[in-house]
Design a protein around this motif. Structure first.
Motif, short mmCIF file in Angstrom:
data_model
loop_
_atom_site.label_atom_id
_atom_site.label_comp_id
_atom_site.label_asym_id
_atom_site.label_seq_id
_atom_site.Cartn_x
_atom_site.Cartn_y
_atom_site.Cartn_z
N GLY A 1 3.10 -9.07 -9.55
CA GLY A 1 1.70 -8.84 -9.18
C GLY A 1 1.58 -8.20 -7.82
O GLY A 1 0.75 -7.30 -7.61
N VAL A 2 2.40 -8.65 -6.86
CA VAL A 2 2.36 -8.08 -5.52
C VAL A 2 2.76 -6.62 -5.55
O VAL A 2 2.14 -5.75 -4.90
CB VAL A 2 3.27 -8.89 -4.58
N ASP B 1 1.36 -0.97 -5.22
CA ASP B 1 1.37 0.37 -5.80
C ASP B 1 -0.04 0.94 -5.91
O ASP B 1 -0.26 2.14 -5.67
CB ASP B 1 2.02 0.30 -7.19
N GLU B 2 -0.99 0.07 -6.24
CA GLU B 2 -2.38 0.56 -6.31
C GLU B 2 -2.87 1.00 -4.94
O GLU B 2 -3.53 2.05 -4.80
CB GLU B 2 -3.27 -0.55 -6.87
N HIS B 3 -2.56 0.22 -3.87
CA HIS B 3 -2.95 0.62 -2.52
C HIS B 3 -2.26 1.91 -2.09
O HIS B 3 -2.86 2.76 -1.40
CB HIS B 3 -2.63 -0.51 -1.53
N ARG B 4 -0.99 2.05 -2.55
CA ARG B 4 -0.28 3.29 -2.22
C ARG B 4 -0.97 4.49 -2.85
O ARG B 4 -1.14 5.55 -2.20
CB ARG B 4 1.16 3.20 -2.71
N ARG B 5 -1.42 4.31 -4.06
CA ARG B 5 -2.10 5.43 -4.72
C ARG B 5 -3.42 5.73 -4.04
O ARG B 5 -3.80 6.92 -3.88
CB ARG B 5 -2.34 5.08 -6.20
N ASP B 6 -4.14 4.66 -3.59
CA ASP B 6 -5.39 4.90 -2.86
C ASP B 6 -5.12 5.66 -1.57
O ASP B 6 -5.87 6.60 -1.20
CB ASP B 6 -6.07 3.56 -2.55
N LEU B 7 -4.05 5.28 -0.87
CA LEU B 7 -3.73 5.97 0.39
C LEU B 7 -3.33 7.41 0.13
O LEU B 7 -3.65 8.32 0.91
CB LEU B 7 -2.60 5.23 1.10
N GLU B 8 -2.58 7.63 -0.99
CA GLU B 8 -2.22 9.01 -1.32
C GLU B 8 -3.47 9.86 -1.58
O GLU B 8 -3.54 11.03 -1.18
CB GLU B 8 -1.29 9.03 -2.53
N LYS B 9 -4.45 9.23 -2.28
CA LYS B 9 -5.69 9.97 -2.53
C LYS B 9 -6.42 10.28 -1.23
O LYS B 9 -7.04 11.35 -1.06
CB LYS B 9 -6.60 9.17 -3.44
N LYS B 10 -6.38 9.29 -0.28
CA LYS B 10 -7.07 9.50 0.99
C LYS B 10 -6.34 10.49 1.90
O LYS B 10 -6.97 11.24 2.64
CB LYS B 10 -7.25 8.17 1.71
N THR B 11 -5.01 10.45 1.88
CA THR B 11 -4.24 11.33 2.77
C THR B 11 -4.03 12.72 2.20
O THR B 11 -3.64 13.64 2.93
CB THR B 11 -2.88 10.69 3.07
N LYS B 12 -4.26 12.88 0.91
CA LYS B 12 -4.02 14.20 0.32
C LYS B 12 -4.95 15.28 0.91
O LYS B 12 -4.48 16.39 1.26
CB LYS B 12 -4.19 14.13 -1.19
N PRO B 13 -6.26 15.01 1.10
CA PRO B 13 -7.10 16.07 1.73
C PRO B 13 -6.64 16.41 3.14
O PRO B 13 -6.68 17.57 3.55
CB PRO B 13 -8.49 15.43 1.73
N ILE B 14 -6.19 15.38 3.85
CA ILE B 14 -5.73 15.64 5.22
C ILE B 14 -4.50 16.53 5.19
O ILE B 14 -4.38 17.49 5.99
CB ILE B 14 -5.44 14.31 5.93
N TYR C 1 -4.38 0.81 8.07
CA TYR C 1 -5.10 0.26 6.91
C TYR C 1 -4.11 -0.21 5.82
O TYR C 1 -4.25 -1.28 5.24
CB TYR C 1 -6.06 1.31 6.36
N LEU C 2 -3.09 0.58 5.56
CA LEU C 2 -2.07 0.22 4.56
C LEU C 2 -1.34 -1.05 4.98
O LEU C 2 -1.08 -1.95 4.16
CB LEU C 2 -1.09 1.39 4.38
N GLU C 3 -1.01 -1.14 6.27
CA GLU C 3 -0.31 -2.33 6.76
C GLU C 3 -1.17 -3.58 6.62
O GLU C 3 -0.70 -4.65 6.23
CB GLU C 3 0.11 -2.11 8.20
N ASP C 4 -2.49 -3.41 6.96
CA ASP C 4 -3.39 -4.56 6.81
C ASP C 4 -3.50 -5.00 5.35
O ASP C 4 -3.53 -6.21 5.04
CB ASP C 4 -4.79 -4.21 7.36
N SER D 1 -2.39 -8.68 3.89
CA SER D 1 -3.35 -9.53 3.18
C SER D 1 -2.83 -9.88 1.78
O SER D 1 -3.01 -11.01 1.30
CB SER D 1 -4.71 -8.85 3.10
N ALA D 2 -2.18 -8.92 1.12
CA ALA D 2 -1.63 -9.18 -0.23
C ALA D 2 -0.53 -10.23 -0.17
O ALA D 2 -0.46 -11.14 -1.01
CB ALA D 2 -1.13 -7.87 -0.85
N LEU D 3 0.37 -10.12 0.82
CA LEU D 3 1.43 -11.11 0.95
C LEU D 3 0.89 -12.48 1.28
O LEU D 3 1.38 -13.51 0.81
CB LEU D 3 2.44 -10.65 2.02
N ALA D 4 -0.14 -12.51 2.19
CA ALA D 4 -0.72 -13.79 2.54
C ALA D 4 -1.38 -14.44 1.33
O ALA D 4 -1.31 -15.66 1.12
CB ALA D 4 -1.74 -13.60 3.67
N THR D 5 -2.03 -13.64 0.48
CA THR D 5 -2.67 -14.19 -0.72
C THR D 5 -1.64 -14.76 -1.70
O THR D 5 -1.84 -15.81 -2.30
CB THR D 5 -3.49 -13.07 -1.41
N THR D 6 -0.51 -14.07 -1.81
CA THR D 6 0.55 -14.54 -2.72
C THR D 6 1.13 -15.87 -2.25
O THR D 6 1.41 -16.78 -3.03
CB THR D 6 1.67 -13.50 -2.82
#
Length: 298
Positions: free
Chosen positions: A232-233, A238-251, A285-288, A292-297
């Motif tokens: 699950g972690v 992986d989902e956050h990585r994809r969100d970051l890729e979407k955000k960093t791609k325009p840059i 943002y990715l590190e945060d 948070s994901a590890l803390a939740t687990t």
């Protein structure tokens, strides 16, 4: 001979019996007399101290019983003579008083004979009515006892017959079950052989899976895998990585477009600094998100 052999004392030993000529002569004379009485010849055998001792004991016992039988026979003959004399005297007395047997009618003689037979049957010594009544009472008591014993025996016989029938029924049932089990033996043996084969296969697979589990565990330990890293972690990261890729791609696309502009040092420095801030913010943002994901687990 068999009766005499039962009276022989088996404790007679060779030492006490002796092996003298007089005893052998007595044994031979006794054997000759016994076999001659049976119409046979004396069989040949070896005269040993033991055989002479046993035969002498047999001869002694036989002679003693013969003498006793002679005494009893003589006594019985004497009693018979006395009874005949008494019967003759009573017959003479009856003839003198006119009560001879020939003077009675045939029916009376028959009745007296029946009375005598009944007296003999009842085992009475006289013809008194009281003797007959006592004898009849005794027979009645014995008859009652016999009937009670017979009823008891019949009751026990009925119970035994019932038990026998039940035992036969159970035996028949057990025989039928045994035959059924014997018929089921081949199929059960085949099934047991199949289960045994499957068990051996399962044991082999178990050993194989345990070895694979040990190997995989060693690999995970070697690459630094911990229990905190779960499926699950990894999916969430992986989902956050994809969100970051979407955000960093325009840059990144914008940065690539700057490569086509004419060189302007001041504008390029400003644009690069701006993009660095954006990239640093994205990394933070990715590190945060990961923290948070590890803390939740946990």
């Amino acid at each position: 001979m068999s009766d005499l052999s039962s009276t022989v004392d088996p404790s007679i030993s060779e030492g006490t019996s002796g092996f003298d000529t007089s005893r052998i002569a007595e044994v031979k004379a006794w054997l000759v007399s016994q076999f001659e009485a049976a119409g046979k010849d004396v069989p040949g055998f070896e005269y040993t101290p033991r055989s002479v001792a046993h035969l002498h004991a047999l001869a002694t016992a036989s002679q003693a019983k013969t003498q006793a039988a002679g005494i009893v026979a003589a006594d019985l003959r004497q009693k018979a003579t006395e009874y005949r004399s008494q019967a003759a005297r009573i017959r003479e007395i009856l003839e003198n008083v006119g009560l001879a047997q020939e003077s009675f009618p045939q029916s009376a003689v028959a009745s007296v004979q029946v009375l005598a037979n009944v007296a003999n049957l009842l085992n009475v010594r006289d013809t008194e009515m009281s003797s007959y009544l006592v004898a009849m009472g005794d027979i009645s008591l014995r008859k009652t006892g016999v009937e009670e014993k017979r009823a008891k025996v019949q009751k026990e016989s009925i119970l035994l017959l019932d038990y026998t029938r039940k035992a036969i029924a159970r035996l028949t049932y057990l025989k039928r079950i045994l035959a059924q089990l014997e018929d089921d033996v081949p199929s059960c043996e085949a099934q047991m052989h199949h289960w045994k084969t499957n068990l051996e296969i399962m044991l082999s697979k178990e050993r194989q899976y345990l070895q694979q589990y040990s190997n995989y565990k060693a690999i995970l330990n070697r690459v630094g895998y911990t229990s905190d890293i779960s499926h699950g972690v990894l999916v969430e990261m992986d989902e956050h990585r994809r969100d970051l890729e979407k955000k960093t791609k325009p840059i990144l696309d914008t940065l690539r477009s700057y490569q086509d502009l004419p060189p302007d040092k001041a504008l390029a420095a400003l644009a690069i600094e701006d993009k660095r801030r954006q990239y640093a913010a994205a990394e933070k943002y990715l590190e945060d998100v990961l923290q948070s994901a590890l803390a939740t687990t946990e």
